[in-house]
Design an enzyme around this catalytic site. Structure first.
Site, PDB file in Angstrom:
ATOM      1  N   GLN A   1       6.886  14.968   5.698  1.00  0.00           N
ATOM      2  CA  GLN A   1       6.398  13.667   5.362  1.00  0.00           C
ATOM      3  C   GLN A   1       6.406  12.686   6.246  1.00  0.00           C
ATOM      4  OE1 GLN A   1       5.491  13.125   1.981  1.00  0.00           O
ATOM      5  NE2 GLN A   1       4.816  11.181   2.657  1.00  0.00           N
TER       6      GLN A   1
ATOM      7  N   ASP B   1       0.321  19.793  -1.252  1.00  0.00           N
ATOM      8  CA  ASP B   1      -0.763  19.054  -0.652  1.00  0.00           C
ATOM      9  C   ASP B   1      -2.084  19.930  -0.580  1.00  0.00           C
ATOM     10  OD1 ASP B   1       0.485  16.930  -0.102  1.00  0.00           O
ATOM     11  OD2 ASP B   1       1.263  17.295   1.868  1.00  0.00           O
TER      12      ASP B   1
ATOM     13  N   HIS C   1       2.961  11.891   8.525  1.00  0.00           N
ATOM     14  CA  HIS C   1       2.039  11.519   8.109  1.00  0.00           C
ATOM     15  C   HIS C   1       1.645  10.188   8.883  1.00  0.00           C
ATOM     16  CE1 HIS C   1       0.434  13.421   4.704  1.00  0.00           C
ATOM     17  NE2 HIS C   1       1.645  13.692   4.260  1.00  0.00           N
TER      18      HIS C   1
ATOM     19  N   HIS D   1     -16.413 -14.027 -38.306  1.00  0.00           N
ATOM     20  CA  HIS D   1     -16.086 -12.783 -38.620  1.00  0.00           C
ATOM     21  C   HIS D   1     -15.743 -12.589 -40.050  1.00  0.00           C
ATOM     22  CE1 HIS D   1     -15.170 -12.535 -34.438  1.00  0.00           C
ATOM     23  NE2 HIS D   1     -14.579 -11.230 -34.511  1.00  0.00           N
TER      24      HIS D   1
ATOM     25  N   GLU E   1       6.394   9.297  -5.134  1.00  0.00           N
ATOM     26  CA  GLU E   1       5.350  10.002  -4.815  1.00  0.00           C
ATOM     27  C   GLU E   1       5.490  11.384  -5.204  1.00  0.00           C
ATOM     28  OE1 GLU E   1       1.344  10.510  -2.134  1.00  0.00           O
ATOM     29  OE2 GLU E   1       3.086   9.782  -1.462  1.00  0.00           O
ATOM     30  N   HIS E   2       6.377  12.051  -4.307  1.00  0.00           N
ATOM     31  CA  HIS E   2       6.842  13.464  -4.303  1.00  0.00           C
ATOM     32  C   HIS E   2       8.095  13.385  -4.404  1.00  0.00           C
ATOM     33  CE1 HIS E   2       3.174  12.925  -1.560  1.00  0.00           C
ATOM     34  NE2 HIS E   2       2.722  14.077  -2.012  1.00  0.00           N
TER      35      HIS E   2
END
Length: 428
Positions: A254, A356, A257, A415, A322-323
């Protein structure tokens, strides 16, 4: 020397869990780019491509010849990997298809929901120095399953003026209809507003740098977008039986990245935390992207010692990562208690890297805690729904008084009159 901070108190944990908020410093520049592309269209795209990518282009669209040549540039092994990944992603996303439906809940009443694919969509794929064919698959396949008629891909050209071969092959395998050599905020502007070469689309998906993210935010409303993605993140829940090498490798995967990526781990003891920190530092020395991963780990990485499973679950649900990797002895034991996560990976042999590339579920996931209210990218992101309503005269009459009463309460007498003119005999 520790490679990552070890947290043992609630106060330390609270401090580390605070989301980083940054003020966008690129917005003025992005607004200028959007305005200039709107005004000068293709000419501005070509000028900005030369300025930012150092490439002089004559045309923006990738040719069929270039796509055909790309197949000869990639290895047979990569081609097979792309095909296998495509099949797994297709198989998973096929389950997300939604159908139109109709119902007649009472006499004279006909209701329904019409499900339709978006007419057009654009995918942004980062490029230049790196290539992301997996991101092409993850964005294009759901769109095509949904039935998007016109699917466009934009990506920056390489130094030689070509698009990365693996990206072209992935796009072709997925049935992308048009590919353009343009990146950055200017690509988002082209997809949103159109130029002579690139007609506008109805939705833009795909990751990008700060300029791309800001551009997507600014064009939202004129066009739909998938999400504003923040730095990527992983949280690993481990116990004493968790393999140290596996946990460390996944945290570093991770961290590589970029420097802003976040990797954290929940562990049962200070002894395990210290051993994990040492293992992270050992593996870090062998990484190709060592400096990036090191900066990420030292700035945004942490290991928290938790007293019990309940505390771990509380932290996870607050983080909404996220993960999420659960590497405990019984990874499914408390799965139902996890309320917020983009994707959950269960067991020692389900690393994030699997998701991934090859597992099938989408790797475009909500970040920065937005998993509390957002979902992974899917087929549903490329579809829209329309309500269908039909009442007979008699069925309308049964509910007319209630409608009129509600309309009067909201002071919308027009209406009410729209109902009276259909149901009160003396007004006919």
């Amino acid at each position: 020397m520790n490679a990552v901070q070890i947290i043992t108190t609630r106060e330390q944990l609270k401090h580390r869990m605070e989301r980083r908020t940054t003020v966008s410093t690129v917005e003025p520049a992005v607004r200028t780019i959007l305005d200039r592309v709107k005004q000068f269209k293709d000419a501005e795209l070509l000028a900005l491509t030369e300025r930012f990518d150092g490439v002089q282009l004559q045309t923006l669209r990738v040719t069929k010849r270039e796509i055909k040549d790309a197949y000869n540039e990639i290895s047979p092994a990569l081609f097979q990997a792309l095909k296998d990944a495509r099949e797994r992603i297709l198989r998973f996303h096929e389950q997300q298809k939604e159908e139109s439906w109709r119902m007649e809940p009472e006499a004279g009443v006909y209701l329904g929901q019409q499900v339709r694919a978006l007419t057009s969509a654009g995918i942004y794929i980062p490029g230049g120095k790196a290539s992301y064919p997996s991101t092409v698959l993850m964005n294009a396949i759901p769109a095509k399953i949904a039935g998007v008629k016109r699917l466009v891909l934009t990506t920056p050209p390489q130094a030689d003026g070509c698009v990365n071969a693996s990206v072209l092959v992935a796009a072709d395998l997925c049935g992308v209809d048009e590919i353009y050599k343009v990146g950055g905020a200017q690509a988002i502007a082209a997809l949103a507003y159109g130029t002579e070469s690139i007609p506008p689309v109805h939705k833009i998906t795909g990751p990008g740098n700060a300029y791309v993210a800001c551009a997507k935010k600014l064009v939202y409303g004129d066009v739909s977008i998938d999400m504003i993605a923040g730095p990527s993140e992983v949280c690993i829940w481990a116990d004493e039986q968790s393999n140290l090498a596996f946990v460390a490798a996944d945290l570093l995967a991770q961290a590589e990245h970029d420097e802003d990526a976040s990797a954290c781990c929940l562990v049962p003891s200070i002894e395990y935390a210290e051993a994990l920190s040492i293992e992270i530092y050992r593996q870090l020395e062998f990484m190709d992207r060592k400096e990036i991963a090191k900066q990420s780990i030292q700035t945004n990485g942490w290991i928290a010692v938790v007293e019990c499973d309940d505390e771990a679950i509380e932290i996870i649900n607050d983080l909404a990562p996220e993960h999420l990797e659960i590497m405990t002895v019984d990874p499914e034991g408390r799965l139902d208690d996890i309320q917020h996560a983009g994707a959950i990976f269960l067991g020692a042999y389900s690393p994030e890297a699997l998701g991934d590339y090859m597992a099938g579920p989408n790797h475009t996931l909500p970040t920065s805690g937005t998993a509390k209210f957002s979902s992974p990218l899917g087929v549903y992101d490329f579809m829209k729904k329309t309500s269908i309503i039909r009442y007979s005269q008699k069925a309308l009459g049964k509910v007319s008084e209630q409608i009129i009463e509600l309309a009067k309460t909201e002071q919308l007498n027009g209406h009410a009159q729209a109902i009276r003119v259909r149901t009160e005999e003396e007004l006919r």
